[in-house]
Design a protein around this motif. Structure first.
Motif, PDB file in Angstrom:
ATOM      1  N   VAL A  48      51.841  27.880  16.951  1.00  0.00           N
ATOM      2  CA  VAL A  48      51.393  27.171  15.832  1.00  0.00           C
ATOM      3  C   VAL A  48      50.032  27.661  15.202  1.00  0.00           C
ATOM      4  O   VAL A  48      49.312  27.946  16.117  1.00  0.00           O
ATOM      5  CB  VAL A  48      51.087  25.826  16.205  1.00  0.00           C
ATOM      6  CG1 VAL A  48      50.622  24.971  14.797  1.00  0.00           C
ATOM      7  CG2 VAL A  48      52.511  25.009  16.334  1.00  0.00           C
ATOM      8  N   ASP A  49      50.096  28.082  14.197  1.00  0.00           N
ATOM      9  CA  ASP A  49      48.820  28.664  13.544  1.00  0.00           C
ATOM     10  C   ASP A  49      47.991  27.390  13.348  1.00  0.00           C
ATOM     11  O   ASP A  49      47.954  26.558  12.476  1.00  0.00           O
ATOM     12  CB  ASP A  49      48.953  29.533  12.091  1.00  0.00           C
ATOM     13  CG  ASP A  49      47.826  30.160  11.673  1.00  0.00           C
ATOM     14  OD1 ASP A  49      46.644  29.516  11.311  1.00  0.00           O
ATOM     15  OD2 ASP A  49      48.049  31.311  11.261  1.00  0.00           O
ATOM     16  N   ASN A  50      46.505  27.673  13.851  1.00  0.00           N
ATOM     17  CA  ASN A  50      45.572  26.567  13.849  1.00  0.00           C
ATOM     18  C   ASN A  50      44.769  26.598  12.408  1.00  0.00           C
ATOM     19  O   ASN A  50      44.097  25.616  12.259  1.00  0.00           O
ATOM     20  CB  ASN A  50      44.662  26.831  15.015  1.00  0.00           C
ATOM     21  CG  ASN A  50      43.727  28.136  15.044  1.00  0.00           C
ATOM     22  OD1 ASN A  50      43.757  28.986  13.964  1.00  0.00           O
ATOM     23  ND2 ASN A  50      43.027  28.238  15.842  1.00  0.00           N
ATOM     24  N   GLN A  51      45.042  27.425  11.567  1.00  0.00           N
ATOM     25  CA  GLN A  51      44.366  27.344  10.349  1.00  0.00           C
ATOM     26  C   GLN A  51      45.220  26.901   9.347  1.00  0.00           C
ATOM     27  O   GLN A  51      44.838  25.956   8.269  1.00  0.00           O
ATOM     28  CB  GLN A  51      44.006  28.985   9.717  1.00  0.00           C
ATOM     29  CG  GLN A  51      42.727  29.473  10.805  1.00  0.00           C
ATOM     30  CD  GLN A  51      41.780  28.774  10.768  1.00  0.00           C
ATOM     31  OE1 GLN A  51      41.284  28.444   9.807  1.00  0.00           O
ATOM     32  NE2 GLN A  51      40.993  28.542  11.882  1.00  0.00           N
ATOM     33  N   THR A  52      46.622  27.235   9.454  1.00  0.00           N
ATOM     34  CA  THR A  52      47.607  26.878   8.379  1.00  0.00           C
ATOM     35  C   THR A  52      48.493  25.783   8.580  1.00  0.00           C
ATOM     36  O   THR A  52      49.052  25.029   7.864  1.00  0.00           O
ATOM     37  CB  THR A  52      48.401  28.069   7.892  1.00  0.00           C
ATOM     38  OG1 THR A  52      49.201  28.453   9.056  1.00  0.00           O
ATOM     39  CG2 THR A  52      47.443  29.257   7.172  1.00  0.00           C
ATOM     40  N   GLY A  53      48.750  25.865  10.120  1.00  0.00           N
ATOM     41  CA  GLY A  53      49.657  24.760  10.550  1.00  0.00           C
ATOM     42  C   GLY A  53      50.956  25.199  10.691  1.00  0.00           C
ATOM     43  O   GLY A  53      52.179  24.471  10.776  1.00  0.00           O
ATOM     44  N   PHE A  54      51.358  26.499  10.192  1.00  0.00           N
ATOM     45  CA  PHE A  54      52.602  27.135  10.226  1.00  0.00           C
ATOM     46  C   PHE A  54      53.243  27.237  11.451  1.00  0.00           C
ATOM     47  O   PHE A  54      52.497  27.236  12.445  1.00  0.00           O
ATOM     48  CB  PHE A  54      52.669  28.243   9.632  1.00  0.00           C
ATOM     49  CG  PHE A  54      52.361  28.427   8.279  1.00  0.00           C
ATOM     50  CD1 PHE A  54      52.637  27.256   7.356  1.00  0.00           C
ATOM     51  CD2 PHE A  54      52.014  29.547   7.567  1.00  0.00           C
ATOM     52  CE1 PHE A  54      52.229  27.479   6.028  1.00  0.00           C
ATOM     53  CE2 PHE A  54      51.907  29.680   6.304  1.00  0.00           C
ATOM     54  CZ  PHE A  54      52.052  28.734   5.498  1.00  0.00           C
ATOM     55  N   LEU A  55      54.388  26.877  11.876  1.00  0.00           N
ATOM     56  CA  LEU A  55      55.205  27.216  13.065  1.00  0.00           C
ATOM     57  C   LEU A  55      55.852  28.126  13.056  1.00  0.00           C
ATOM     58  O   LEU A  55      56.729  28.726  12.199  1.00  0.00           O
ATOM     59  CB  LEU A  55      56.160  25.668  13.156  1.00  0.00           C
ATOM     60  CG  LEU A  55      57.017  25.990  14.454  1.00  0.00           C
ATOM     61  CD1 LEU A  55      56.014  25.610  15.796  1.00  0.00           C
ATOM     62  CD2 LEU A  55      58.112  24.767  14.536  1.00  0.00           C
ATOM     63  N   THR A  56      55.784  29.135  14.241  1.00  0.00           N
ATOM     64  CA  THR A  56      56.694  30.350  14.417  1.00  0.00           C
ATOM     65  C   THR A  56      57.346  30.082  15.553  1.00  0.00           C
ATOM     66  O   THR A  56      56.954  29.644  16.776  1.00  0.00           O
ATOM     67  CB  THR A  56      55.495  31.348  14.469  1.00  0.00           C
ATOM     68  OG1 THR A  56      54.916  31.623  13.401  1.00  0.00           O
ATOM     69  CG2 THR A  56      56.268  32.760  14.623  1.00  0.00           C
ATOM     70  N   ILE A  57      58.641  30.564  15.651  1.00  0.00           N
ATOM     71  CA  ILE A  57      59.671  30.691  16.378  1.00  0.00           C
ATOM     72  C   ILE A  57      60.117  32.139  16.909  1.00  0.00           C
ATOM     73  O   ILE A  57      60.498  33.077  15.944  1.00  0.00           O
ATOM     74  CB  ILE A  57      60.986  30.168  16.099  1.00  0.00           C
ATOM     75  CG1 ILE A  57      60.857  28.632  15.417  1.00  0.00           C
ATOM     76  CG2 ILE A  57      61.893  29.933  17.451  1.00  0.00           C
ATOM     77  CD1 ILE A  57      61.837  28.001  15.155  1.00  0.00           C
ATOM     78  N   THR A  58      59.552  32.536  18.285  1.00  0.00           N
ATOM     79  CA  THR A  58      59.711  33.981  18.337  1.00  0.00           C
ATOM     80  C   THR A  58      61.223  34.436  18.921  1.00  0.00           C
ATOM     81  O   THR A  58      61.581  33.146  19.713  1.00  0.00           O
ATOM     82  CB  THR A  58      58.581  34.683  19.293  1.00  0.00           C
ATOM     83  OG1 THR A  58      58.548  33.692  20.601  1.00  0.00           O
ATOM     84  CG2 THR A  58      57.208  34.276  18.489  1.00  0.00           C
ATOM     85  N   ASN A  59      61.379  35.369  18.895  1.00  0.00           N
ATOM     86  CA  ASN A  59      62.832  35.846  19.541  1.00  0.00           C
ATOM     87  C   ASN A  59      63.885  34.919  19.281  1.00  0.00           C
ATOM     88  O   ASN A  59      64.574  34.143  20.283  1.00  0.00           O
ATOM     89  CB  ASN A  59      62.532  35.809  21.212  1.00  0.00           C
ATOM     90  CG  ASN A  59      63.732  36.530  21.797  1.00  0.00           C
ATOM     91  OD1 ASN A  59      64.241  37.327  21.568  1.00  0.00           O
ATOM     92  ND2 ASN A  59      63.850  36.256  23.300  1.00  0.00           N
ATOM     93  N   ILE A  60      64.154  34.733  18.142  1.00  0.00           N
ATOM     94  CA  ILE A  60      65.030  33.559  17.630  1.00  0.00           C
ATOM     95  C   ILE A  60      66.524  33.949  17.754  1.00  0.00           C
ATOM     96  O   ILE A  60      67.013  35.254  17.991  1.00  0.00           O
ATOM     97  CB  ILE A  60      64.782  33.297  16.263  1.00  0.00           C
ATOM     98  CG1 ILE A  60      65.318  31.847  15.931  1.00  0.00           C
ATOM     99  CG2 ILE A  60      65.380  34.386  15.277  1.00  0.00           C
ATOM    100  CD1 ILE A  60      64.821  31.450  14.619  1.00  0.00           C
TER     101      ILE A  60
END
Length: 332
Positions: A48-60
């Motif tokens: 989770v990006d602490n600036q934007t709140g975006f959620l990233t899923i790696t190795n999907i």
């Protein structure tokens, strides 16, 4: 919903279906990630990006496809459906044939799932469990048990990428890259000798193998099973020609092959029929010149017969005259 401007008092939650994945509390400056959902599919994959709140899923993987929701403590929420195309299956078919794109579902697939078949651009849903779209003019058939899609009487216009989305008990996605090839003509072998300049002592015969209005093909000469030469064309519809030199008395077998990735057409060489020395002018010359030569040969033959007849008549006249003189002397 944009999360690029998080402000004091914001509380943000990311969910996957019924599972809470991440929670952000701006006031406490805290981010909590719940990546250990019961089946472990998100373990060590969430950021989770602490600036934007975006959620990233790696190795999907395809296991992560499905409905995602982000909401805040304010009356704002957004839902996403994530589609993961982890494989693209290549399918090749001949123009005019039918091709079936397998959904992979069982015979009860449409009872437990919703499905959507889309074209490459994803602008049109061409088929779903509720029926097919009219874009393909009655060329689509949907299996009402498995959701597999059949395209009948396919043309090159229907080539391209097809995507399947399955939501429900068996949520997944698939993609099919469909290649459509035109039917191949049989290549034509001709003699490349167009005049009578070749002498009968020439030891080679010039041949040409041709195919017209073809694309995505290779034209090749083979000696037995061994490749001698080849020429290819990609997406342009053009005419191809490939030369070959053989000996007049060659006893090997030769063939010209036109092929694409799924089919081929073969023409076998008949050396006896196509390869002749200039002793046979009909085969060695062009048709007009051959006719002229035949006419001249006939005239020569007629002239020879006339000369022979004249010679015979002259000889008889001489003999008659000699006989007359001999008879006269005897009477005196």
């Amino acid at each position: 919903m944009s999360l690029t401007e998080m402000k004091d008092g914001n509380q943000i939650r990311w969910r996957f279906g019924k599972y809470l994945l991440a929670e952000i509390n701006v006031n406490n400056d805290s981010i909590t990630v719940y990546d250990d959902v019961p089946d472990g599919r998100f373990r060590n994959r969430l950021k989770v990006d602490n600036q934007t709140g975006f959620l990233t899923i790696t190795n999907i993987t395809s296991e992560h496809a499905g409905d995602y929701e982000v909401n805040t403590n304010r009356p704002m929420s957004t839902t996403f459906f994530l589609t993961v195309y982890y494989t693209v299956k290549s399918v090749s078919v001949m123009e005019g044939d039918s091709v079936t794109l397998d959904s992979g579902l069982t015979e009860t697939g449409l009872r437990e799932n919703n499905i959507w078949w889309k074209t490459e651009t994803e602008k049109f849903i061409i088929a779903s469990k509720y029926g097919t779209d009219g874009t393909f003019r009655d060329r689509l058939e949907l299996d009402h048990q498995t959701g597999s899609l059949t395209i009948t009487n396919i043309t090159t216009e229907q080539a391209g990428l097809y995507k399947l989305e399955i939501r429900g008990a068996n949520s997944s996605s698939k993609a099919f890259n469909v290649s459509v090839y035109a039917r191949l003509p049989v290549p034509i072998i001709t003699s490349n000798s167009s005049n009578c300049s070749s002498s009968s002592s020439s030891s080679s015969c010039s041949l040409l193998c041709s195919a017209v209005n073809v694309s995505h093909v290779t034209l090749s000469w083979y000696k037995g099973n061994s490749l001698l030469s080849s020429i290819s064309v990609s997406d342009l519809s053009i005419s191809l020609s490939l030369p070959l030199e053989v000996e007049y008395q060659d006893k090997n077998t030769y063939s010209c092959v036109l092929n694409n990735p799924i089919s081929n057409q073969t023409q076998h060489l008949n050396i006896t029929q196509l390869c002749h020395t200039c002793a046979d002018s009909v085969h060695c010359c062009g048709p007009t010149e051959a006719v002229i030569r035949l006419v001249l040969s006939a005239l020569v033959g007629v002239a020879t017969i006339i000369a022979l007849a004249y010679d015979i008549r002259s000889r008889r006249a001489e003999q008659d005259q000699a006989h007359f003189h001999t008879s006269g002397r005897n009477e005196i």
